[in-house]
Design a protein around this motif. Structure first.
Motif, PDB file in Angstrom:
ATOM      1  N   HIS A  14       0.837  -1.197   0.000  1.00  0.00           N
ATOM      2  CA  HIS A  14       0.000   0.000   0.000  1.00  0.00           C
ATOM      3  C   HIS A  14       0.875   1.251   0.000  1.00  0.00           C
ATOM      4  CE1 HIS A  14      -3.602  -2.403   0.949  1.00  0.00           C
ATOM      5  NE2 HIS A  14      -2.781  -3.095   1.721  1.00  0.00           N
ATOM      6  N   ASP A  15       0.425   2.256  -0.702  1.00  0.00           N
ATOM      7  CA  ASP A  15       1.106   3.556  -0.694  1.00  0.00           C
ATOM      8  C   ASP A  15       0.520   4.378   0.444  1.00  0.00           C
ATOM      9  OD1 ASP A  15       2.441   5.867  -1.195  1.00  0.00           O
ATOM     10  OD2 ASP A  15       1.665   6.181  -3.217  1.00  0.00           O
TER      11      ASP A  15
ATOM     12  N   TYR B 118      -2.158  10.940   3.648  1.00  0.00           N
ATOM     13  CA  TYR B 118      -2.678  12.133   2.972  1.00  0.00           C
ATOM     14  C   TYR B 118      -4.075  12.466   3.494  1.00  0.00           C
ATOM     15  CZ  TYR B 118      -4.173  15.332  -0.709  1.00  0.00           C
ATOM     16  OH  TYR B 118      -4.637  16.426  -1.390  1.00  0.00           O
ATOM     17  N   ASP B 119      -4.941  11.457   3.627  1.00  0.00           N
ATOM     18  CA  ASP B 119      -6.295  11.701   4.120  1.00  0.00           C
ATOM     19  C   ASP B 119      -6.293  12.115   5.591  1.00  0.00           C
ATOM     20  OD1 ASP B 119      -7.533  11.222   1.722  1.00  0.00           O
ATOM     21  OD2 ASP B 119      -7.966   9.117   2.148  1.00  0.00           O
TER      22      ASP B 119
ATOM     23  N   ASN C 205       0.777   8.371   0.485  1.00  0.00           N
ATOM     24  CA  ASN C 205      -0.020   9.127  -0.480  1.00  0.00           C
ATOM     25  C   ASN C 205      -1.494   8.737  -0.490  1.00  0.00           C
ATOM     26  OD1 ASN C 205       2.114  10.746  -1.586  1.00  0.00           O
ATOM     27  ND2 ASN C 205       2.883   8.899  -2.569  1.00  0.00           N
ATOM     28  N   GLN C 206      -1.900   7.870   0.417  1.00  0.00           N
ATOM     29  CA  GLN C 206      -3.314   7.507   0.544  1.00  0.00           C
ATOM     30  C   GLN C 206      -3.792   7.805   1.959  1.00  0.00           C
ATOM     31  OE1 GLN C 206      -3.648   3.395  -0.740  1.00  0.00           O
ATOM     32  NE2 GLN C 206      -2.807   3.841  -2.763  1.00  0.00           N
ATOM     33  N   ASN C 207      -3.484   6.900   2.887  1.00  0.00           N
ATOM     34  CA  ASN C 207      -3.990   7.033   4.258  1.00  0.00           C
ATOM     35  C   ASN C 207      -3.458   8.280   4.963  1.00  0.00           C
ATOM     36  OD1 ASN C 207      -3.733   4.125   3.391  1.00  0.00           O
ATOM     37  ND2 ASN C 207      -5.077   3.853   5.144  1.00  0.00           N
TER      38      ASN C 207
END
Length: 290
Positions: free
Chosen positions: A184-185, A192-193, A188-190
């Protein structure tokens, strides 16, 4: 029918033999697990309490583990680890699983503030539950461990004294999280959110939201247990290595356990050898805090 207010000890036992009947003996010292929810926050946020229970003495008080559930900082499933935690509760520990405001609607540090509020609630209302308030642990898994560590490294004076900390495969450094293996990135995903921006947009926020950057040599920390699966496909194992080495550098009391072949939690992680390490750590912390 003879009606009387019997206790367990005085209730008459049936002892006559019945042909063809088999007999086993129950364990009078066995603990079962009960669950109850209560609201600690005006927005309806809950604490899900797992409680040891014995028929012999329902007035007993048990050490408390305040646990932050992993969810990638998104909406939590408070049931996700209930059955994983049963062996720990049956060893004589209450577990309070804390619900918090979740990303992306609620950004960092909302989750940390919620956990602190939950701890204050437990401090002020422990008399209503079978909690030994003199032996309290903080715990978290995955993103929940990140939140729990942030709480630990910025622990307010009006919170409960802690006997120990459990960190299960938590991310600790958002600046280095992409340097290990993962499917998982996360940055840039979790992340970032959670933070509402990219690393390039606000490097300082990524630094400030990383628990490891809040460590220093003048802190008062309880013993810490770090556990991480060697085949974790979500949070790189190196994150726990980084935290362990920093804690050792500052001479804090820390135990680091690699769970060989284990993934990000799941069945291989939550197995008998893991429980033995956890329960031994909890029991030892209790002895040291007495």
């Amino acid at each position: 029918m003879i009606i009387k207010n019997y206790s367990y000890e005085t209730f008459p036992e049936y002892t006559e033999e019945v042909e063809g009947m088999i007999e086993v003996t129950g364990d009078v010292n066995n603990l079962r697990v009960r669950m109850q929810d209560f609201v600690y926050h005006p927005d309806g946020l809950k604490i899900r309490l797992l409680v040891p229970n014995t028929i012999l003495d329902e007035t007993l008080k048990y050490p408390l583990i305040i646990h932050v559930q992993g969810s990638g900082w998104y909406q939590q499933d408070l049931n996700d680890h209930i059955f994983d935690f049963v062996p720990i509760v049956k060893a004589g520990y209450c577990m309070a699983i804390v619900e918090y405001h979740y990303a992306p609607k609620h950004r960092f540090p909302s989750q940390i503030e919620d956990v602190k509020e939950a701890i204050r609630y437990l401090k002020n209302n422990y008399q209503n539950y079978p909690i030994d308030i003199d032996h309290v642990f903080l715990s978290g898994d995955s993103s929940g461990a990140h939140t729990a560590l942030m709480v630990l490294f910025d622990y307010a004076d009006d919170l409960l004294p802690l006997a120990g900390m459990l960190d299960f495969y938590g991310p600790v450094d958002f600046l280095t999280i992409d340097q290990g293996y993962s499917k998982h990135d996360l940055k840039n995903q979790n992340v970032y959110d959670l933070l509402g921006c990219s690393l390039e947009e606000n490097r300082q926020l990524y630094y400030d939201a990383s628990p490891i950057n809040h460590l220093n040599e003048q802190m008062t920390l309880p013993p810490i247990l770090i556990m991480h699966g060697s085949k974790d496909h979500v949070v790189p194992f190196l994150q726990s290595v980084e935290l362990y080495q920093k804690l050792k550098e500052y001479n804090y009391q820390v135990t680091f356990c690699k769970v060989a072949k284990a993934d990000h939690g799941r069945s291989i992680f939550y197995a008998k050898p893991t429980y033995q390490v956890i329960i031994n750590f909890l029991n030892q912390c209790q002895k040291e805090s007495q």
